[in-house]
Design a protein around this motif. Structure first.
Motif, PDB file in Angstrom:
ATOM      1  N   TYR C  50      46.732 -45.508 163.185  1.00  0.00           N
ATOM      2  CA  TYR C  50      46.818 -44.217 163.856  1.00  0.00           C
ATOM      3  C   TYR C  50      48.112 -43.526 163.428  1.00  0.00           C
ATOM      4  CZ  TYR C  50      42.982 -45.356 166.991  1.00  0.00           C
ATOM      5  OH  TYR C  50      41.752 -45.662 167.505  1.00  0.00           O
ATOM      6  N   VAL C  51      48.029 -42.245 163.137  1.00  0.00           N
ATOM      7  CA  VAL C  51      49.232 -41.485 162.819  1.00  0.00           C
ATOM      8  C   VAL C  51      49.316 -40.327 163.806  1.00  0.00           C
ATOM      9  CG1 VAL C  51      50.477 -40.141 161.090  1.00  0.00           C
ATOM     10  CG2 VAL C  51      49.068 -42.068 160.376  1.00  0.00           C
ATOM     11  N   PHE C  52      50.429 -40.237 164.513  1.00  0.00           N
ATOM     12  CA  PHE C  52      50.624 -39.155 165.475  1.00  0.00           C
ATOM     13  C   PHE C  52      51.543 -38.109 164.854  1.00  0.00           C
ATOM     14  CE2 PHE C  52      49.321 -42.774 167.868  1.00  0.00           C
ATOM     15  CZ  PHE C  52      48.521 -42.266 168.877  1.00  0.00           C
ATOM     16  N   VAL C  53      51.092 -36.870 164.882  1.00  0.00           N
ATOM     17  CA  VAL C  53      51.882 -35.802 164.278  1.00  0.00           C
ATOM     18  C   VAL C  53      52.181 -34.775 165.357  1.00  0.00           C
ATOM     19  CG1 VAL C  53      52.020 -34.136 162.387  1.00  0.00           C
ATOM     20  CG2 VAL C  53      50.621 -36.184 162.125  1.00  0.00           C
ATOM     21  N   SER C  54      53.422 -34.331 165.415  1.00  0.00           N
ATOM     22  CA  SER C  54      53.769 -33.320 166.417  1.00  0.00           C
ATOM     23  C   SER C  54      54.733 -32.322 165.812  1.00  0.00           C
ATOM     24  CB  SER C  54      54.382 -33.988 167.648  1.00  0.00           C
ATOM     25  OG  SER C  54      55.578 -34.640 167.296  1.00  0.00           O
ATOM     26  N   LEU C  93      42.751 -43.048 157.883  1.00  0.00           N
ATOM     27  CA  LEU C  93      43.672 -43.054 159.032  1.00  0.00           C
ATOM     28  C   LEU C  93      43.132 -42.156 160.142  1.00  0.00           C
ATOM     29  CD1 LEU C  93      47.162 -42.731 157.266  1.00  0.00           C
ATOM     30  CD2 LEU C  93      45.999 -44.800 158.025  1.00  0.00           C
ATOM     31  N   ASN C  94      43.434 -42.532 161.384  1.00  0.00           N
ATOM     32  CA  ASN C  94      43.131 -41.678 162.529  1.00  0.00           C
ATOM     33  C   ASN C  94      44.338 -40.802 162.780  1.00  0.00           C
ATOM     34  OD1 ASN C  94      40.527 -42.193 163.763  1.00  0.00           O
ATOM     35  ND2 ASN C  94      41.269 -44.300 163.966  1.00  0.00           N
ATOM     36  N   VAL C  95      44.175 -39.509 162.656  1.00  0.00           N
ATOM     37  CA  VAL C  95      45.335 -38.631 162.793  1.00  0.00           C
ATOM     38  C   VAL C  95      45.203 -37.802 164.067  1.00  0.00           C
ATOM     39  CG1 VAL C  95      46.767 -36.904 161.675  1.00  0.00           C
ATOM     40  CG2 VAL C  95      45.527 -38.565 160.286  1.00  0.00           C
ATOM     41  N   ILE C  96      46.212 -37.914 164.913  1.00  0.00           N
ATOM     42  CA  ILE C  96      46.201 -37.235 166.212  1.00  0.00           C
ATOM     43  C   ILE C  96      47.399 -36.300 166.283  1.00  0.00           C
ATOM     44  CG2 ILE C  96      46.325 -37.547 168.718  1.00  0.00           C
ATOM     45  CD1 ILE C  96      45.050 -40.324 168.296  1.00  0.00           C
ATOM     46  N   VAL C  97      47.138 -35.060 166.634  1.00  0.00           N
ATOM     47  CA  VAL C  97      48.214 -34.075 166.789  1.00  0.00           C
ATOM     48  C   VAL C  97      48.435 -33.829 168.267  1.00  0.00           C
ATOM     49  CG1 VAL C  97      48.902 -31.683 166.373  1.00  0.00           C
ATOM     50  CG2 VAL C  97      47.671 -32.945 164.597  1.00  0.00           C
ATOM     51  N   ILE C  98      49.689 -33.867 168.691  1.00  0.00           N
ATOM     52  CA  ILE C  98      50.008 -33.527 170.077  1.00  0.00           C
ATOM     53  C   ILE C  98      51.032 -32.403 170.046  1.00  0.00           C
ATOM     54  CG2 ILE C  98      50.920 -34.370 172.272  1.00  0.00           C
ATOM     55  CD1 ILE C  98      50.074 -37.186 171.398  1.00  0.00           C
ATOM     56  N   GLY C  99      50.745 -31.317 170.749  1.00  0.00           N
ATOM     57  CA  GLY C  99      51.691 -30.202 170.724  1.00  0.00           C
ATOM     58  C   GLY C  99      51.541 -29.337 171.951  1.00  0.00           C
ATOM     59  N   MET C 120      38.262 -29.774 160.462  1.00  0.00           N
ATOM     60  CA  MET C 120      39.134 -30.805 159.903  1.00  0.00           C
ATOM     61  C   MET C 120      39.101 -32.039 160.800  1.00  0.00           C
ATOM     62  SD  MET C 120      41.062 -31.576 157.405  1.00  0.00           S
ATOM     63  CE  MET C 120      41.179 -30.024 156.550  1.00  0.00           C
ATOM     64  N   ASP C 121      39.066 -33.196 160.183  1.00  0.00           N
ATOM     65  CA  ASP C 121      38.890 -34.432 160.952  1.00  0.00           C
ATOM     66  C   ASP C 121      40.184 -34.846 161.648  1.00  0.00           C
ATOM     67  OD1 ASP C 121      36.061 -35.654 159.753  1.00  0.00           O
ATOM     68  OD2 ASP C 121      37.140 -34.317 158.399  1.00  0.00           O
ATOM     69  N   LEU C 122      40.485 -34.142 162.711  1.00  0.00           N
ATOM     70  CA  LEU C 122      41.707 -34.390 163.474  1.00  0.00           C
ATOM     71  C   LEU C 122      41.379 -34.328 164.962  1.00  0.00           C
ATOM     72  CD1 LEU C 122      44.160 -31.841 161.767  1.00  0.00           C
ATOM     73  CD2 LEU C 122      44.085 -34.302 161.331  1.00  0.00           C
ATOM     74  N   LEU C 123      42.153 -35.062 165.761  1.00  0.00           N
ATOM     75  CA  LEU C 123      42.128 -34.865 167.207  1.00  0.00           C
ATOM     76  C   LEU C 123      43.408 -34.134 167.579  1.00  0.00           C
ATOM     77  CD1 LEU C 123      41.379 -35.257 170.187  1.00  0.00           C
ATOM     78  CD2 LEU C 123      42.275 -37.578 170.038  1.00  0.00           C
ATOM     79  N   VAL C 124      43.259 -32.972 168.205  1.00  0.00           N
ATOM     80  CA  VAL C 124      44.431 -32.203 168.611  1.00  0.00           C
ATOM     81  C   VAL C 124      44.480 -32.124 170.128  1.00  0.00           C
ATOM     82  CG1 VAL C 124      45.587 -29.969 168.498  1.00  0.00           C
ATOM     83  CG2 VAL C 124      44.401 -30.843 166.487  1.00  0.00           C
ATOM     84  N   PHE C 203      39.352 -30.949 169.961  1.00  0.00           N
ATOM     85  CA  PHE C 203      40.457 -30.229 170.591  1.00  0.00           C
ATOM     86  C   PHE C 203      40.397 -30.414 172.100  1.00  0.00           C
ATOM     87  CE2 PHE C 203      42.243 -26.317 172.457  1.00  0.00           C
ATOM     88  CZ  PHE C 203      43.486 -26.314 171.847  1.00  0.00           C
ATOM     89  N   ILE C 204      41.463 -30.917 172.651  1.00  0.00           N
ATOM     90  CA  ILE C 204      41.516 -31.088 174.105  1.00  0.00           C
ATOM     91  C   ILE C 204      42.756 -30.377 174.635  1.00  0.00           C
ATOM     92  CG2 ILE C 204      41.689 -32.743 176.006  1.00  0.00           C
ATOM     93  CD1 ILE C 204      40.364 -34.816 174.096  1.00  0.00           C
ATOM     94  N   GLU C 205      42.532 -29.386 175.505  1.00  0.00           N
ATOM     95  CA  GLU C 205      43.653 -28.692 176.120  1.00  0.00           C
ATOM     96  C   GLU C 205      43.899 -29.303 177.493  1.00  0.00           C
ATOM     97  OE1 GLU C 205      43.208 -24.418 176.414  1.00  0.00           O
ATOM     98  OE2 GLU C 205      44.832 -24.268 177.879  1.00  0.00           O
ATOM     99  N   VAL C 206      45.138 -29.601 177.774  1.00  0.00           N
ATOM    100  CA  VAL C 206      45.492 -30.147 179.086  1.00  0.00           C
ATOM    101  C   VAL C 206      46.411 -29.155 179.779  1.00  0.00           C
ATOM    102  CG1 VAL C 206      46.365 -32.135 180.329  1.00  0.00           C
ATOM    103  CG2 VAL C 206      45.491 -32.424 178.009  1.00  0.00           C
ATOM    104  N   ILE C 207      45.999 -28.691 180.952  1.00  0.00           N
ATOM    105  CA  ILE C 207      46.860 -27.803 181.733  1.00  0.00           C
ATOM    106  C   ILE C 207      47.875 -28.672 182.475  1.00  0.00           C
ATOM    107  CG2 ILE C 207      46.952 -26.050 183.551  1.00  0.00           C
ATOM    108  CD1 ILE C 207      45.360 -25.106 181.133  1.00  0.00           C
ATOM    109  N   ALA C 208      49.133 -28.532 182.109  1.00  0.00           N
ATOM    110  CA  ALA C 208      50.192 -29.373 182.679  1.00  0.00           C
ATOM    111  C   ALA C 208      51.429 -28.503 182.891  1.00  0.00           C
ATOM    112  CB  ALA C 208      50.491 -30.535 181.742  1.00  0.00           C
TER     113      ALA C 208
END
Lengths: 192, 385, 273, 74
Positions: C50-54, C93-99, C120-124, C203-208
């Motif tokens: 897993y690769v996390f990109v921010s 690789l599993n690439v996950i973006v958190i921002g 694009m094959d990403l989870l954001v 794409f998952i938006e989290v209200i926080a």
């Protein structure tokens, strides 16, 4: 660190000046490729505008038996001028060239004794006629050039125009002794 | 040996493929697009990835991502696009991503003249980023050198984990010439071939030795950040020591290897009276000028710089010190001339020749005339009582 | 004396960087718990591969340096671009973006929307805290109208960007929006986006809402805000933060599927003329 | 006596009180004392049923629940 001696570099330049859409860049590319296939060192450069069609275009080929030292000559051995726009873009370089063959309809009269004005654009596809005229100065590359033109999508028509150009070129060479020197120096490039 | 008739842009693309390029991201811009056109055709067939990005910001950042993943990657652009890439280049310096960026220079600023050659991006390539950093800048003068120096760019980028800029220009990029290429290019190796992944990925005791770059996804739990970080990648945005140590190492890593990075050629008389310092496309009329000057009895030489950054001032000084007149022809309003002025002593007259726009080169005769004129003035002054 | 037991999230964390630098009560930690619970339930014990990109911002510090995996902390707004480069260079690789909303919806929106268009094959994961938290609470594209911030001292007057709806209108495969209090739904969404819908753009938006520059300015404690959100954020209803729930769930071929199809054309005779 | 106990890593707890407010049994309260991290930390005041909601919502990974039967850990 190289320590070359003062050897004379023999580089000859053939230029085509015209207007975007006349196929100036393509013609010089074909000329350069044909000369490359005949074993010459070549450099092909061009100056054109951002617009795809309509702007001023000057393109040229530097030919030499050795690797090209300088592909930015101050003037040319032979210029084929297809349109006033191109002539205006490189006026100094073109007017100081050894021989200029200009279209009599699209290029304003140039009062110099090394300028010959004939019908080029009205004789066929302009860039192919121009290539034909140039070939008359370097006959050794004619066959290579015909091969290159045959690969184009409208080869038949282009070859016809090319042959017309060759004829015009030889006629001019027969009539104007001033062109002989240029033809001699260009011919020497591929002869040996 | 392969011999082909290629434009400078095609030569760059071919050199990249020969160096093992497997990832290209780019945004179309004149006069660099042919690099992209060539790779759009060839990369998919050669097991590589090609992507036309939404802008240059994306292009350079994608290229950094691919490089960090351990893949040879490159982008190409021109003036305005190169400006957009500056932030990403700075990031690449900080995370030590081995990327190659090709800038085919056109006349600026702004949109300028998109189809016209210029050499105005020298200072931007050197200093375009904020903060202290060093990238390597190479300037090819012909399609042949566009090939050779792109191969070299990959070697240096991977050898030193540093971004390398290939500073081409419209003349070189769009000009077509005969290019001789070796049958096979040795694929550039990380750390010039010696990598120990047990060592920290962002620190090194020997400032000349770049740290190793373990590939992503292999369980090294890499911590990569563009913020100031220690040798294991932990962010430290407070301490003086961490930051100072890091930026100094990033600089010394390149300067400590200057003999591998700095490339030049000299042509002409030893200890020439008239020295021409030139680079890129304009080094070619300069060479003709030197030949003509020598043929008319002048003592003249050409110092052709293939590396524009980092500058080896010792080498430059060793040539400039013997000259009475130094001519610096550039397709801009004067950029490399500053380097010459830095090393020139009082007895040396430094004369720039500047011309830019319209796709007009500096002709050999202009350099000759200027040299003769300045030489005459120098003599006249020397003869005055 | 018995040793203290460790919180379930801590096997995914670099112990040496705890406690986090987040404000007391910051919902970033809750988002992390939901993500780690998803990994735990998927049986992922070690985040190798897993690769996390921010990018830049508070939520960009979620992966870097906290998550024990390969993490890339990039420039402001460029996380999706770097992630694209990583994914294309190493497709396995599993690439996950958190921002955050500033990072992904403002400065980096161009990359976000084009990655979505490309599928694009990403989870954001967009942690929408409604302001620029790290730089002292300036208004962002998702700041509710009327909210007072340092850059909208008389109340925000620009209309709000509905990021999840925008992304749902592209070619993205999976789009969901949850509040941080929809813990199980959020966790299940992350699980789904890593298993059932494991390709294309997710794409998952989290209200926080930012604990410091939104919640404290409203005069509430984190606990009070959670209780309020629990009332507001009912799944599959319209809320002041937009529609909560799964907005889209498809399994179309992702970018890489299409690219490899394209490569097939290139290698099987298409001359590319 | 409560079937489950609450363990708090006082080095990580920042005293935000989220655990107190999400507990369905209202079984937690913040201590009157300050922990080593400089914050008040949660303590059990009522009966813990082991639902672990507090651990899911604890943003600082500080709270764990230990139940006697089955020895569950979360």
């Amino acid at each position: 660190m190289s320590k070359n001696t003062h050897t004379q570099v023999q580089e000859h330049t053939v230029a085509i000046a015209g207007r975007g859409g006349q196929g100036v860049v393509l013609a010089t590319t074909l000329l350069a490729r044909a000369a490359f296939k005949k074993g010459l060192y070549v450099a092909q450069l061009q100056s054109y505008g951002a617009e795809v069609r309509g702007g001023a275009v000057v393109a040229y080929v530097v030919l030499s038996k050795q690797p090209i030292e300088n592909p930015y000559p101050e003037n040319y051995d032979l210029v084929i001028a297809l349109h006033e726009a191109g002539v205006a873009r490189r006026r100094n370089e073109i007017l100081s060239s050894k021989a200029i063959i200009a279209d009599e309809d699209l290029v304003k009269p140039i009062p110099k004794d090394n300028v010959i004005q004939v019908k080029i654009v009205k004789s066929g596809t302009p860039n192919m006629v121009a290539l034909g005229i140039i070939t008359a100065f370097i006959p050794a590359i004619t066959e290579e050039l015909r091969k290159e033109i045959s690969k184009l999508w409208n080869a038949e028509e282009n070859l016809r125009s090319f042959d017309t150009g060759v004829r015009i070129g030889f006629e001019l060479l027969g009539k104007h002794t001033k062109l002989k020197d240029v033809a001699e120096s260009l011919t020497k490039l591929v002869s040996s | 040996m392969r011999v082909e008739f290629l434009s400078g842009n095609e030569a760059v693309a071919k050199a990249a493929l020969d160096s093992g390029l497997k990832f290209y991201a780019g945004y179309p811009i004149t006069p660099s697009s042919e690099v992209m056109h060539y790779l759009a055709r060839e990369l998919p067939k050669n097991g590589g990835m090609f992507i036309q990005s939404e802008d240059e910001l994306a292009a350079i950042n994608m290229v950094v991502g691919a490089a960090l993943a351990g893949v040879k990657s490159m982008t190409a652009t021109s003036g305005p696009g190169f400006s957009l890439m500056q932030e990403g280049l700075g990031y690449a310096v900080m995370v030590e991503a081995p990327i190659v960026v090709v800038n085919v220079m056109r006349a600026g600023p702004g949109t300028g003249q998109a189809t016209k050659a210029a050499q105005g991006d020298v200072m931007q390539a050197r200093w375009g980023r904020h903060g202290d950093q060093v990238v390597v800048v190479l300037a090819p003068s012909s399609p042949q050198e566009a090939y050779d120096l792109t191969v070299k760019a990959f070697e240096i980028a991977w050898g030193l984990r540093v971004p390398v800029v290939v500073l081409s220009d419209e003349f070189v990029g769009h000009g077509r010439e005969v290019v001789e290429m070796p049958d096979k290019v040795k694929e550039p190796e990380p750390g010039w071939g010696s990598e120990d992944y047990s060592k920290p990925p962002f620190g090194s005791d020997d400032p000349r030795k770049p740290p190793p770059l373990p590939p992503l996804g292999e369980g090294y739990d890499l911590l990569i950040t563009g913020s100031t970080h220690d040798e294991w990648g932990y962010r430290d945005v407070h301490s003086f020591e961490t930051h100072f140590k890091l930026v100094k190492r990033l600089k010394e890593k390149v300067l400590g290897n200057i003999e591998k990075v700095f490339m030049y050629e000299y042509f002409g008389d030893d200890e020439a009276d008239i020295l021409i310092v030139a680079y890129g496309s304009m080094s070619r009329p300069a060479r003709t000028a030197v030949r003509r000057l020598r043929a008319t009895g002048f003592s003249a030489g050409l110092l052709k710089l293939k590396t524009l950054w980092p500058m080896n001032y010792d080498v430059l000084r060793s040539y400039v010190k013997d000259a009475r007149v130094v001519i610096v022809p550039e397709l801009n309003l004067g950029q490399v001339v500053y380097d010459v002025r830095i090393v020139a002593g009082n007895g040396t007259v430094v004369v720039p020749i500047n011309k830019v726009g319209g796709g007009v080169p500096i002709y050999a005769c202009e350099i000759v005339e200027k040299a003769q004129k300045v030489w005459g003035e120098v003599l006249e002054e020397a003869l005055q009582p | 004396m018995r040793c203290l037991r460790k919180h379930f999230s801590r096997k995914y964390l670099r112990e040496e960087v705890l406690p986090t630098p987040f404000c007391p009560g910051c919902f970033n930690g809750v988002v992390m718990n939901a993500m780690f619970k998803a990994f735990e339930e998927l049986g992922v014990e070690r985040l190798k591969g897993y690769v996390f990109v921010s990018g830049i911002g508070c939520s960009s510090w979620i992966p870097s340096p906290h998550i024990k995996a390969d993490t890339i902390h990039t420039l402001h707004g460029r996380a999706v671009a770097v992630a694209t480069g990583v994914k294309l260079a190493k497709p396995n690789l599993n690439v996950i973006v958190i921002g955050g909303d500033g990072d992904l919806a403002a400065i980096g929106f161009n990359h976000l929307v084009h990655a979505a268009r490309r599928n694009m094959d990403l989870l954001v994961i967009l942690v929408n805290n409604l302001v620029y938290g790290m730089t002292r609470g300036q208004a962002s594209p998702t700041t509710p109208e009327g909210m007072r911030t340092v850059t909208t001292p008389y109340g925000a007057y620009e209309p709000v960007m509905d990021v999840a709806e925008l992304i749902a209108r592209t070619n993205a495969n999976y789009v969901a929006r949850w509040c941080v209090v929809n813990f199980n739904q959020l966790k299940n969404s992350i699980k789904e986006a890593l298993s059932k819908y494991s390709r294309g753009f997710r794409f998952i938006e989290v209200i926080a809402p930012c604990i410091t520059y939104v919640v404290r300015y409203e005069g509430k404690t984190p606990g009070q805000k959670i209780k309020e959100l629990m009332k507001v954020c009912r799944p599959n209803t319209e809320t002041p933060y937009g529609r909560i729930g799964i907005l889209k769930a498809e399994d179309k071929p992702g970018y890489l599927d299409r690219y490899f199809e394209y490569v097939k054309r290139a290698t099987e005779g298409d001359k590319g003329e | 006596m409560s079937a489950c106990s609450v363990e708090v890593d006082r080095n990580l707890c920042k005293g935000c009180g989220i655990c107190v407010s999400v507990c369905p049994k209202n079984a937690l309260e913040l201590s009157p004392n300050i922990g080593p991290s400089g914050y008040r930390y949660p303590m059990l005041k009522g009966e813990c049923i082991g639902c672990k909601t507090c651990t899911l919502y604890c943003p600082d990974f500080a709270i764990t629940i230990v139940c006697n039967e089955g020895g569950g850990q979360g």
